[in-house]
Design an enzyme around this catalytic site. Structure first.
Site, mmCIF file in Angstrom:
data_model
loop_
_atom_site.group_PDB
_atom_site.id
_atom_site.type_symbol
_atom_site.label_atom_id
_atom_site.label_comp_id
_atom_site.label_asym_id
_atom_site.label_seq_id
_atom_site.Cartn_x
_atom_site.Cartn_y
_atom_site.Cartn_z
ATOM 1 N N LYS A 98 23.056 -4.716 -16.276
ATOM 2 C CA LYS A 98 21.802 -4.093 -16.687
ATOM 3 C C LYS A 98 21.898 -2.571 -16.509
ATOM 4 O O LYS A 98 22.685 -1.943 -17.172
ATOM 5 C CB LYS A 98 20.644 -4.723 -15.919
ATOM 6 C CG LYS A 98 20.660 -6.265 -15.940
ATOM 7 C CD LYS A 98 20.245 -6.840 -17.277
ATOM 8 C CE LYS A 98 20.504 -8.333 -17.425
ATOM 9 N NZ LYS A 98 19.860 -9.190 -16.443
ATOM 10 N N ASP A 120 17.343 -10.131 -5.235
ATOM 11 C CA ASP A 120 17.899 -9.713 -6.520
ATOM 12 C C ASP A 120 17.144 -8.443 -6.902
ATOM 13 O O ASP A 120 15.967 -8.483 -7.264
ATOM 14 C CB ASP A 120 17.701 -10.833 -7.552
ATOM 15 C CG ASP A 120 18.337 -10.500 -8.893
ATOM 16 O OD1 ASP A 120 18.457 -9.299 -9.223
ATOM 17 O OD2 ASP A 120 18.700 -11.436 -9.633
ATOM 18 N N TYR A 140 14.746 -15.466 -11.665
ATOM 19 C CA TYR A 140 15.532 -15.484 -12.905
ATOM 20 C C TYR A 140 16.002 -16.922 -13.182
ATOM 21 O O TYR A 140 16.583 -17.576 -12.289
ATOM 22 C CB TYR A 140 16.712 -14.535 -12.676
ATOM 23 C CG TYR A 140 17.718 -14.410 -13.780
ATOM 24 C CD1 TYR A 140 17.373 -13.858 -15.006
ATOM 25 C CD2 TYR A 140 19.040 -14.812 -13.587
ATOM 26 C CE1 TYR A 140 18.321 -13.729 -16.019
ATOM 27 C CE2 TYR A 140 19.997 -14.679 -14.583
ATOM 28 C CZ TYR A 140 19.622 -14.135 -15.798
ATOM 29 O OH TYR A 140 20.559 -13.997 -16.788
ATOM 30 N N ARG A 193 43.823 -9.325 -7.373
ATOM 31 C CA ARG A 193 42.545 -10.042 -7.340
ATOM 32 C C ARG A 193 41.618 -9.499 -6.258
ATOM 33 O O ARG A 193 40.399 -9.487 -6.398
ATOM 34 C CB ARG A 193 42.802 -11.542 -7.103
ATOM 35 C CG ARG A 193 41.561 -12.386 -7.303
ATOM 36 C CD ARG A 193 41.551 -13.709 -6.533
ATOM 37 N NE ARG A 193 42.742 -14.479 -6.612
ATOM 38 C CZ ARG A 193 43.463 -14.833 -5.536
ATOM 39 N NH1 ARG A 193 43.102 -14.450 -4.323
ATOM 40 N NH2 ARG A 193 44.549 -15.545 -5.673
HETATM 41 C C1 LIG Z 1 20.404 -10.535 -16.103
HETATM 42 C C2 LIG Z 1 20.020 -10.886 -14.741
HETATM 43 C C3 LIG Z 1 20.903 -11.560 -13.903
HETATM 44 C C4 LIG Z 1 22.225 -12.067 -14.367
HETATM 45 O O1 LIG Z 1 23.066 -11.064 -14.816
HETATM 46 P P1 LIG Z 1 24.259 -11.394 -15.844
HETATM 47 O O2 LIG Z 1 25.138 -10.225 -15.741
HETATM 48 O O3 LIG Z 1 23.600 -11.572 -17.178
HETATM 49 O O4 LIG Z 1 24.903 -12.661 -15.368
HETATM 50 C C5 LIG Z 1 20.502 -11.819 -12.614
HETATM 51 N N1 LIG Z 1 19.299 -11.437 -12.168
HETATM 52 C C6 LIG Z 1 18.420 -10.797 -12.948
HETATM 53 C C7 LIG Z 1 17.099 -10.391 -12.391
HETATM 54 C C8 LIG Z 1 18.752 -10.504 -14.260
HETATM 55 O O5 LIG Z 1 17.872 -9.885 -15.038
#
Ligand SMILES: *Cc1c(COP(=O)(O)O)cnc(C)c1O
Length: 400
Positions: free
Chosen positions: A213, A188, A116, A61
């Site tokens: 992403k 973020d 987000y 883990r």
């Molecule tokens: C998609 C996204 C997230 C979350 O990512 P996941 O892998 O879908 O949980 C967080 N912040 C931003 C800006 C995003 O576009």
């Protein structure tokens, strides 16, 4: 072949770094990639080794050679201010782990109103239940963040640009004020990736990536990562361990594989996204294009000051028209898929409306809004697909 040292790697160009980082062929019988280690138990040779935790890994883990390779590569990507990286099973888990690492009951969190949506839900749900108060602020606040700081503000969360509405944030100005106040700054950084925005160098103590992403880049994996500077690292590492958050080895492998081509893909997303944005700016059915790399964008000065490129995600405001006209545009698209997420090799288009989410600012763009992700297809094909969609939109709103 001579073995590269950490300082060798720091001196290399970005693309080279993304090719070599986290790779140790000498430890894996010469194979180019690290092994995908499936494992829970890690055996120790002696009782002293077991109880003294002398081995590099102690339990599946908490880390493995596969996870270690990705963490090392992500640190190389985040830059020398990164004191460590933790891996999470999604971008949202990266956001929640980061927030939990720096907040406790009674604290005040400042959150950008452009954030987000699921991050907002986490604050208004889990954090509120555990006694943390979240106040939303105007993303364009800059140094005026001073006016909304409270004596118990422990963290300021930023996301630049907002991933639907594309307001740019002056993170260095926010960080200067927040740090003087003793608050940590989180960002973020999924839109720009660390390649196009050096989050730590611009004042973020904690930098978050939805690796789902661009880092993964192929729409085939859910993953997230959090990088912390020396001030934020001990609490992040401890919180990550306490939460039991971990990532399965096959998923780690997919993100590592994606990273090797990140610079190549991002250069293409930048170029193609900007070209599409320019083309759409001149289209009669489009009122406005929300893309910070366009000189007409309100965030352009911050973009040119702080960013090294733009990714393939931006929004457009259409001429006023009914929902049926937007549906006529979207339903007939052949190359742009309709679906959430982005950052993969393929183009996407979705309608969105920020208005119901906002509490500190107004969202009234004056027409239907679409978010586009420009993938790696040929631009002429994408323009033809979208151009026909805009013709359907024009025809349908003419009839309405
Ligand atoms: C998609 C996204 C997230 C979350 O990512 P996941 O892998 O879908 O949980 C967080 N912040 C931003 C800006 C995003 O576009």
């Amino acid at each position: 072949m001579r073995k590269l040292t950490t300082s060798d790697i720091e001196g290399l160009g970005e693309s080279t770094r993304m090719v070599v980082a986290g790779r140790h062929p000498d430890e894996h019988f010469g194979f180019v990639n690290p092994p995908v280690v499936h494992g829970s138990t890690v055996l120790s040779p002696t009782m002293a080794d077991l109880t003294g935790h002398t081995g590099r890994y102690s339990y599946g883990r908490r880390g493995s050679p596969t996870m270690g390779a990705l963490e090392e590569a992500l640190m190389a990507l985040e830059g020398k201010e990164s004191a460590g990286v933790v891996l999470c099973p999604s971008g949202l888990a990266a956001v929640s782990t980061a927030l939990l690492s720096c907040l406790k009951a009674g604290d005040h969190l400042l959150m950008t109103d452009s954030v987000y949506g699921p991050t907002r839900n986490f604050c208004d749900g889990v954090l509120r239940r555990f006694g943390v108060e979240t106040a939303y602020y105007d993303p364009q606040v800059g140094a005026d963040i001073a006016q909304v700081l409270k004596s118990n503000t422990r963290a300021v969360f930023t996301e630049s640009p907002g991933s639907q509405s594309f307001e740019m944030q002056d993170i260095p100005a926010i960080a200067a004020v927040a740090h003087a106040h003793g608050a940590l700054v989180l960002t973020d950084n999924t839109w720009a990736t660390p390649l196009f925005y050096a989050a730590h160098a611009h004042g973020a103590d904690i930098a978050i990536q939805a690796a789902t992403k661009y880092l993964g880049g192929h729409s085939d994996v859910m993953s997230g990562a959090v990088s912390a500077n020396a001030a934020a690292w001990p609490a992040l590492k401890r919180t990550w361990g306490d939460l039991g958050v971990t990532v399965a080895p096959d998923d780690v492998f997919l993100v590592l594989r994606g990273l090797r081509t990140l610079p190549l893909r991002m250069a293409r997303h930048h170029e193609a996204g900007l070209e599409m944005a320019r083309w759409l700016s001149g289209h009669p059915e489009v009122q406005r294009v929300l893309h910070p790399a366009l000189p007409s964008d309100p965030g352009h000065a911050l973009f040119t000051r702080d960013y090294r490129g733009a990714s393939g995600l931006f929004s457009i405001v259409l001429q006023p028209g009914p929902e049926e006209a937007v549906a006529a545009l979207l339903d007939g698209l052949a190359l742009f898929g309709m679906g959430y997420s982005w950052g993969g090799f393929e183009s996407l288009a979705i309608p969105f409306d920020c208005a119901p989410l906002r509490t500190a600012t107004q969202w009234a763009p004056g027409g239907p809004t679409l978010r586009l992700h420009i993938g790696l297809e040929d631009l002429d094909d994408l323009k033809a697909d979208l151009g026909q969609g805009l013709e359907r939109f024009a025809a349908a709103r003419g009839r309405a």
